[in-house]
Design a protein around this motif. Structure first.
Motif, PDB file in Angstrom:
ATOM      1  N   VAL A  93       0.978  -1.191   0.309  1.00  0.00           N
ATOM      2  CA  VAL A  93       0.041  -0.019  -0.021  1.00  0.00           C
ATOM      3  C   VAL A  93       0.952   1.327  -0.057  1.00  0.00           C
ATOM      4  CG1 VAL A  93      -1.720   1.442   1.300  1.00  0.00           C
ATOM      5  CG2 VAL A  93      -1.836  -1.255   1.201  1.00  0.00           C
ATOM      6  N   ARG A  94       2.013   1.232   0.757  1.00  0.00           N
ATOM      7  CA  ARG A  94       2.894   2.340   0.891  1.00  0.00           C
ATOM      8  C   ARG A  94       3.167   2.773  -0.518  1.00  0.00           C
ATOM      9  NH1 ARG A  94       8.230   2.944   4.344  1.00  0.00           N
ATOM     10  NH2 ARG A  94       8.860   5.037   3.801  1.00  0.00           N
ATOM     11  N   GLU A  95       3.725   1.751  -1.290  1.00  0.00           N
ATOM     12  CA  GLU A  95       4.500   1.930  -2.597  1.00  0.00           C
ATOM     13  C   GLU A  95       3.684   2.753  -3.482  1.00  0.00           C
ATOM     14  OE1 GLU A  95       6.450  -0.487  -6.454  1.00  0.00           O
ATOM     15  OE2 GLU A  95       6.560  -1.358  -4.108  1.00  0.00           O
ATOM     16  N   GLN A  96       2.220   2.143  -3.419  1.00  0.00           N
ATOM     17  CA  GLN A  96       1.112   2.866  -4.379  1.00  0.00           C
ATOM     18  C   GLN A  96       0.958   4.065  -3.997  1.00  0.00           C
ATOM     19  OE1 GLN A  96      -0.134   1.293  -7.077  1.00  0.00           O
ATOM     20  NE2 GLN A  96       1.411  -0.216  -6.560  1.00  0.00           N
ATOM     21  N   LEU A  97       0.913   4.660  -2.739  1.00  0.00           N
ATOM     22  CA  LEU A  97       0.459   5.715  -1.980  1.00  0.00           C
ATOM     23  C   LEU A  97       1.763   6.912  -2.438  1.00  0.00           C
ATOM     24  CD1 LEU A  97      -1.551   5.462   1.102  1.00  0.00           C
ATOM     25  CD2 LEU A  97      -2.326   5.782  -1.359  1.00  0.00           C
ATOM     26  N   GLY A 111       5.220  11.831  -7.417  1.00  0.00           N
ATOM     27  CA  GLY A 111       4.827  12.366  -8.847  1.00  0.00           C
ATOM     28  C   GLY A 111       4.127  13.542  -8.854  1.00  0.00           C
ATOM     29  N   LEU A 112       3.084  13.418  -7.872  1.00  0.00           N
ATOM     30  CA  LEU A 112       2.329  14.803  -7.976  1.00  0.00           C
ATOM     31  C   LEU A 112       3.008  16.077  -6.940  1.00  0.00           C
ATOM     32  CD1 LEU A 112      -1.188  13.474  -6.571  1.00  0.00           C
ATOM     33  CD2 LEU A 112      -0.482  14.620  -8.946  1.00  0.00           C
ATOM     34  N   MET A 148      -5.987   9.363   3.392  1.00  0.00           N
ATOM     35  CA  MET A 148      -5.713   7.909   3.439  1.00  0.00           C
ATOM     36  C   MET A 148      -4.498   7.740   3.942  1.00  0.00           C
ATOM     37  SD  MET A 148      -7.316   7.388  -0.354  1.00  0.00           S
ATOM     38  CE  MET A 148      -6.729   5.381  -0.346  1.00  0.00           C
ATOM     39  N   SER A 149      -3.409   8.310   3.895  1.00  0.00           N
ATOM     40  CA  SER A 149      -2.085   7.980   4.281  1.00  0.00           C
ATOM     41  C   SER A 149      -1.866   8.188   5.855  1.00  0.00           C
ATOM     42  CB  SER A 149      -1.165   8.634   3.533  1.00  0.00           C
ATOM     43  OG  SER A 149      -1.138  10.085   3.753  1.00  0.00           O
ATOM     44  N   ARG A 177       9.515   4.881  -5.512  1.00  0.00           N
ATOM     45  CA  ARG A 177       9.540   3.287  -5.771  1.00  0.00           C
ATOM     46  C   ARG A 177      10.701   2.662  -5.164  1.00  0.00           C
ATOM     47  NH1 ARG A 177       7.676   3.226 -10.233  1.00  0.00           N
ATOM     48  NH2 ARG A 177       5.472   2.925  -9.989  1.00  0.00           N
ATOM     49  N   LEU A 178      11.921   3.170  -5.496  1.00  0.00           N
ATOM     50  CA  LEU A 178      12.951   2.094  -5.329  1.00  0.00           C
ATOM     51  C   LEU A 178      13.295   2.548  -3.629  1.00  0.00           C
ATOM     52  CD1 LEU A 178      15.304   3.463  -8.271  1.00  0.00           C
ATOM     53  CD2 LEU A 178      14.434   1.043  -7.653  1.00  0.00           C
ATOM     54  N   HIS A 179      12.939   3.695  -3.317  1.00  0.00           N
ATOM     55  CA  HIS A 179      12.969   3.806  -1.733  1.00  0.00           C
ATOM     56  C   HIS A 179      12.209   2.976  -1.038  1.00  0.00           C
ATOM     57  CE1 HIS A 179      13.349   5.695   2.368  1.00  0.00           C
ATOM     58  NE2 HIS A 179      12.057   6.185   2.139  1.00  0.00           N
ATOM     59  N   VAL A 180      10.837   3.067  -1.315  1.00  0.00           N
ATOM     60  CA  VAL A 180      10.116   2.025  -0.466  1.00  0.00           C
ATOM     61  C   VAL A 180      10.282   0.355  -0.854  1.00  0.00           C
ATOM     62  CG1 VAL A 180       7.594   1.245  -0.475  1.00  0.00           C
ATOM     63  CG2 VAL A 180       8.135   3.565  -0.821  1.00  0.00           C
ATOM     64  N   GLN A 181      10.902   0.091  -2.006  1.00  0.00           N
ATOM     65  CA  GLN A 181      11.146  -1.308  -2.120  1.00  0.00           C
ATOM     66  C   GLN A 181      12.471  -1.724  -1.345  1.00  0.00           C
ATOM     67  OE1 GLN A 181      11.757  -1.541  -6.319  1.00  0.00           O
ATOM     68  NE2 GLN A 181       9.493  -1.657  -6.796  1.00  0.00           N
TER      69      GLN A 181
END
Length: 226
Positions: free
Chosen positions: A96-100, A106-107, A162-163, A209-213
């Motif tokens: 979930v964290r990666e998606q958010l 990006g925004l 949501m976060s 994304r790389l950070h969350v992964q």
């Protein structure tokens, strides 16, 4: 109608009971997140009430909330215990964290203004100082503040609402591995802010994304299997 209004009892938002309930909830959540109450530790109403110096009523209400939030689970013959974050729970959290966070990054690259970017830089500098000083509790606080700020800079109110509950759990996971993750996290945060400042939405998304992964991989290495 005027007569009914005159006799109807008024319940104010600042009523003592409500304030006490919120105080107990905030402190109970904090003790779980900060590891003062350990995973699997039993939390009876009487025990928590004694710890906080309050009656059992606000504790009972607070336990219901933290159960709904996933910090506590009710087990047969044991009652409320601090929930264990096993690998399944961590995977679900980071999915979930990666998606958010990728969406937020990006925004933020599209919408962030100089003061917001400066705030991110300041948080990175503060985290670097706390890491050098070995103040891991402070590092964990600053890590959460950094990610909440990125969410805020996305200027998306749905992401913000949501976060918010999720970051209590993110803080809890990061705190347990802060000694190992802190230096890597600083580098990853810097890359993310560079992309946001450049207005590069694609690069910011990739950096997030790389950070969350990377954070997920480190967290999973420390957690028991389900």
């Amino acid at each position: 109608m005027a007569e009914l209004d005159a006799v109807r009892p008024v319940r104010t938002v600042g009523a003592d009971h409500v304030a006490l309930r919120e105080q107990v909830l905030t402190e109970l959540r904090r003790r779980i997140v900060d590891g003062e109450y350990l995973e699997g530790e039993r939390l009876t109403e009487t025990r928590v009430a004694d710890d906080f110096g309050v009656s059992r009523n606000p504790v009972r209400e607070a336990l219901r909330v933290v159960e709904a939030e996933g910090f506590v689970e009710i087990l047969p013959r044991r009652g409320a215990v601090v929930a264990t974050l096993d690998q399944t729970a961590v995977r679900d959290l980071f999915a979930v964290r990666e998606q958010l966070e990728t969406l937020a990054a990006g925004l933020a690259a599209e919408r962030a203004q100089p003061p917001g970017i400066a705030a991110l830089r300041t948080l990175i500098h503060q985290a670097a100082a706390a890491t050098t000083a070995g103040d891991l509790d402070r590092v964990a606080e600053l890590n959460s503040a950094f990610h909440r700020t990125v969410i805020d800079l996305s200027a998306n109110r749905w992401l913000q609402s949501m976060s918010a509950p999720m970051y209590h759990h993110v803080h809890r996971v990061f705190r347990t591995g802060a000694a190992h993750r802190a230096p890597h996290s600083l580098d990853e945060h810097t890359r993310l802010v560079d992309a946001i400042e450049a207005g590069d939405s694609e690069e910011a998304t990739k950096a997030a994304r790389l950070h969350v992964q990377a954070a997920a991989k480190a967290a999973l290495a420390q957690r028991p299997t389900a």
